[in-house]
Scaffold this motif. Structure first.
Motif, PDB file in Angstrom:
ATOM      1  N   SER A 184       4.486   7.792  15.693  1.00 48.62           N
ATOM      2  CA  SER A 184       2.700   7.760  15.096  1.00 48.62           C
ATOM      3  C   SER A 184       2.811   7.636  13.598  1.00 48.62           C
ATOM      4  CB  SER A 184       1.720   8.623  15.195  1.00 48.62           C
ATOM      5  OG  SER A 184       2.464   9.748  14.366  1.00 48.62           O
ATOM      6  N   ARG A 185       1.962   7.112  12.931  1.00 42.97           N
ATOM      7  CA  ARG A 185       2.208   7.283  11.452  1.00 42.97           C
ATOM      8  C   ARG A 185       1.335   8.028  10.831  1.00 42.97           C
ATOM      9  NH1 ARG A 185      -2.339   6.654   7.620  1.00 42.97           N
ATOM     10  NH2 ARG A 185      -2.096   5.473   5.569  1.00 42.97           N
TER      11      ARG A 185
ATOM     12  N   GLU B  34       4.425   2.396   7.662  1.00 42.79           N
ATOM     13  CA  GLU B  34       4.048   2.464   8.865  1.00 42.79           C
ATOM     14  C   GLU B  34       4.893   1.193   9.156  1.00 42.79           C
ATOM     15  OE1 GLU B  34       1.699   2.593   6.319  1.00 42.79           O
ATOM     16  OE2 GLU B  34      -0.148   3.734   6.339  1.00 42.79           O
TER      17      GLU B  34
ATOM     18  N   ARG C  33       6.271   2.234  13.422  1.00 41.77           N
ATOM     19  CA  ARG C  33       6.549   1.707  14.570  1.00 41.77           C
ATOM     20  C   ARG C  33       7.395   0.919  15.042  1.00 41.77           C
ATOM     21  NH1 ARG C  33       1.533  -0.988  13.004  1.00 41.77           N
ATOM     22  NH2 ARG C  33       2.898  -1.935  11.743  1.00 41.77           N
TER      23      ARG C  33
ATOM     24  N   TYR D  78       4.722  10.356   7.659  1.00 45.34           N
ATOM     25  CA  TYR D  78       3.721  10.924   6.829  1.00 45.34           C
ATOM     26  C   TYR D  78       4.462  12.338   6.660  1.00 45.34           C
ATOM     27  CZ  TYR D  78       1.956   6.678   5.278  1.00 45.34           C
ATOM     28  OH  TYR D  78       2.084   5.033   4.679  1.00 45.34           O
TER      29      TYR D  78
END
Length: 195
Positions: A44-45, A35, A39, A49
């Protein structure tokens, strides 16, 4: 949060890996948080992923990309002999490893060092080096099989002496090159080949 630039999926993936490579250079593998990388990359997270489902896969992608770049640099056509080409490839290898010590240590001495996803980029690049050496030297038949086995052992030796050199700093770079080339000569001499 600053506005996002419009990037292609490949550009965004590369950007994430660029940021990740910097983070892995700065922090131990165990301390890197996906994360935080997202950032820093202004992503985005979920996107992070999407491209890299796990931290292990993320590091493996960074390591593979680095090795792909190394492979492109290792093979120069402006050498006068096969042996000079091998020495130039070895120098490129050492330069790369010296420039990326934290990544090298993660890939060779961390909790994920034995992961096939990390071992394969190194093995692939070294197999390519072995094949190029064998092709350039014109070795064929069973003599090629014997020389190939000798070169495979030499490649494993290079990886270990390079990590030792970077970890303990007891050898000079020149000594590492001299030892590696001497071991190559000895291994190929036993195999009945010379470069």
């Amino acid at each position: 949060m600053p506005s996002r630039r419009r990037l292609t999926p490949e550009q965004r993936r590369d950007e994430l890996m660029d940021v990740g490579a910097t983070v892995f250079e700065e922090q131990a593998y165990e301390d890197v948080v996906m994360e935080d990388v997202a950032r820093r990359a202004n992503a985005s997270r979920a996107l992070m992923y999407h491209y890299f489902p796990t931290k292990r896969e993320f590091f493996a992608a960074i390591w593979k990309r680095a090795h792909d770049r190394l492979s492109a640099e290792m093979f120069r056509a402006d050498t006068t002999s096969v042996r000079d080409g091998v020495a130039a490839a070895l120098e490129a290898h050492l330069t790369f490893y010296q420039a990326h010590v934290p990544l090298v240590m993660i890939a060779n001495r961390s909790s994920i060092a034995t992961d096939p996803a990390l071992r394969e980029p190194m093995a692939e690049g070294m197999r390519e080096l072995c094949d190029r050496i064998l092709d350039a030297s014109g070795v064929t038949g069973h003599a090629r099989d014997v020389a190939s086995a000798a070169l495979t052992g030499w490649v494993a030796f290079i990886r270990e002496i390079t990590v030792e050199w970077l970890s303990n700093k007891q050898l000079s770079r020149t000594e590492v090159v001299d030892v590696c080339m001497g071991v190559l000569d000895a291994a190929l001499g036993v195999a009945g080949q010379r470069l």
